[in-house]
Design an enzyme around this catalytic site. Structure first.
Site, PDB file in Angstrom:
ATOM      1  N   HIS A   1      60.819  37.417 -54.173  1.00 34.49           N
ATOM      2  CA  HIS A   1      61.671  38.383 -53.494  1.00 34.49           C
ATOM      3  C   HIS A   1      60.823  39.445 -52.785  1.00 34.49           C
ATOM      4  O   HIS A   1      61.275  40.073 -51.844  1.00 34.49           O
ATOM      5  CB  HIS A   1      62.604  39.079 -54.498  1.00 34.49           C
ATOM      6  CG  HIS A   1      63.809  38.272 -54.814  1.00 34.49           C
ATOM      7  ND1 HIS A   1      63.739  37.035 -55.410  1.00 34.49           N
ATOM      8  CD2 HIS A   1      65.133  38.504 -54.589  1.00 34.49           C
ATOM      9  CE1 HIS A   1      64.971  36.560 -55.553  1.00 34.49           C
ATOM     10  NE2 HIS A   1      65.823  37.428 -55.070  1.00 34.49           N
ATOM     11  N   SER A   2      59.593  39.630 -53.254  1.00 35.45           N
ATOM     12  CA  SER A   2      58.693  40.612 -52.649  1.00 35.45           C
ATOM     13  C   SER A   2      57.574  39.882 -51.897  1.00 35.45           C
ATOM     14  O   SER A   2      56.875  39.043 -52.476  1.00 35.45           O
ATOM     15  CB  SER A   2      58.091  41.491 -53.741  1.00 35.45           C
ATOM     16  OG  SER A   2      56.843  42.005 -53.322  1.00 35.45           O
TER      17      SER A   2
END
Lengths: 235, 126
Positions: B9-10
């Site tokens: 997600h990052s």
């Protein structure tokens, strides 16, 4: 533009407007059992999808649905992108020869299967599958067994989806973020099942306008009408 | 050679994990991908599909994923892509390191690299 293509573009616009109107409500539902982003994510995705669809040059239904799916996948974020968008893209080839009762049933079944597989969810998990499954089964049965018109079948499917949404309230979530809440998820309506119902209601509304040429849904006509100037008078 | 894609997600997490795995991975192609494309957290199937293309050397790609929608978006990307790719059911960092090492074996296949990535589930920390 084919009449069917035009109808699908109109349906996407209607869905985008409805989701935008329900944005805060969907977010409220999601804040109770999720991460409070369902309304915002869905509104952003469907608004972008409606814009993309409106820009399409002479689109056919399958192309519109595919474009909408791809837009949702890139704009929605979170699990709703692949679940709603990815499943639309996957099912879109079923509409390649246009929209008929048979192709609509095939499309609905492919869409449901993809949502179930991707999300690994079944009826009773407190997800959009609880609205979608009875809706798709009802649609198929209404067309294939009960010999109803596609429009009547869609109306039955929407009723089934509505009951499915109500069914999510008393049950415990076992998929998605809500499942971390365990028993605390009981008593809350599932946001994904709710937005799925809204999408289906708008499909029905547009289909009804196209087929009957009527302005209003029978479902709406059956609701009590509030005369002008007396809104909220009984509150 | 089997390639790797690390989905988080990052974007920073994906890059960092790819960096750690690359220390052990020799010539293995490791592509990090993450973020919602607008500076926020999230994953986007199109970006993952591009990463699959970049990581593929002809023998397929093992995909390492972090949580939730990263799994679904990787699944969508694989479905759209022509690249032969599989998701490893493994912790993303430990799995990436294991997979990077496994990919350097001359006998490495898509299955053997995925299995090694998944073996990372059993790594005890204490």
């Amino acid at each position: 533009m084919s009449a069917d293509g035009e109808a699908v573009v109109a349906a996407v616009r209607a869905v985008a407007d409805r989701i935008e109107a329900e944005r805060s409500y969907l977010t409220d539902l999601d804040s109770a059992i999720g991460d409070a982003d369902h309304g915002g994510n869905m509104a952003r995705g469907w608004t972008a999808a409606a814009e993309k669809a409106a820009e399409m040059d002479d689109p056919e239904p399958a192309d519109v649905v595919k474009t909408v799916g791809k837009t949702l996948m890139s704009e929605v974020g979170g699990a709703s992108g692949p679940l709603y968008g990815g499943s639309l893209v996957f099912a879109s080839p079923d509409l390649e020869d246009g929209i008929t009762a048979e192709s609509a049933v095939a499309f609905a079944e492919t869409y449901l299967e993809k949502v179930q597989d991707r999300g690994d969810a079944r009826v009773g998990d407190k997800t959009m599958v609880d609205a979608l499954t009875p809706a798709v089964h009802t649609f198929k049965k209404s067309v294939e067994t009960d010999d109803l018109t596609p429009l009547e079948a869609l109306a039955k499917a929407v009723d089934a989806a509505e009951r499915g949404v109500a069914f999510t309230v008393p049950i415990r979530a076992s998929k998605g973020r809500a499942s971390y809440l365990g028993w605390r998820s009981v008593g809350h309506q599932d946001p994904g099942a709710t937005s799925t119902l809204y999408i289906m209601e708008e499909l029905l509304g547009v289909a009804q306008e196209r087929v009957d040429g009527t302005e209003e849904l029978d479902r709406d006509a059956a609701s009590p009408t509030i005369p002008d100037g007396e809104e909220g008078a009984e509150d | 050679m089997v390639g790797l894609v690390v989905v988080s997600h990052s974007a920073k997490a994906a890059e960092g994990i790819a960096e750690v795995a690359a220390e052990m991975g020799g010539d293995t192609r490791i592509e990090p991908v993450g973020g919602d494309g607008q500076g926020g957290f999230g994953t986007v199937p199109d970006a993952i599909e591009d990463a699959l293309d970049a990581a593929d050397g002809g023998d397929g790609v093992v995909v390492l994923v972090d949580l939730g929608s990263a799994v679904m978006n990787a699944d969508v990307a694989i479905e759209m892509s022509d690249v032969d790719a599989v998701i490893a059911d493994a912790p993303v960092l430990e799995g990436a390191v294991n997979a990077a090492v496994a990919a350097t074996s001359p006998k490495a296949t898509l299955d053997s690299v995925r299995e090694q990535a998944e073996a990372a589930r059993d790594i005890a920390k204490l």
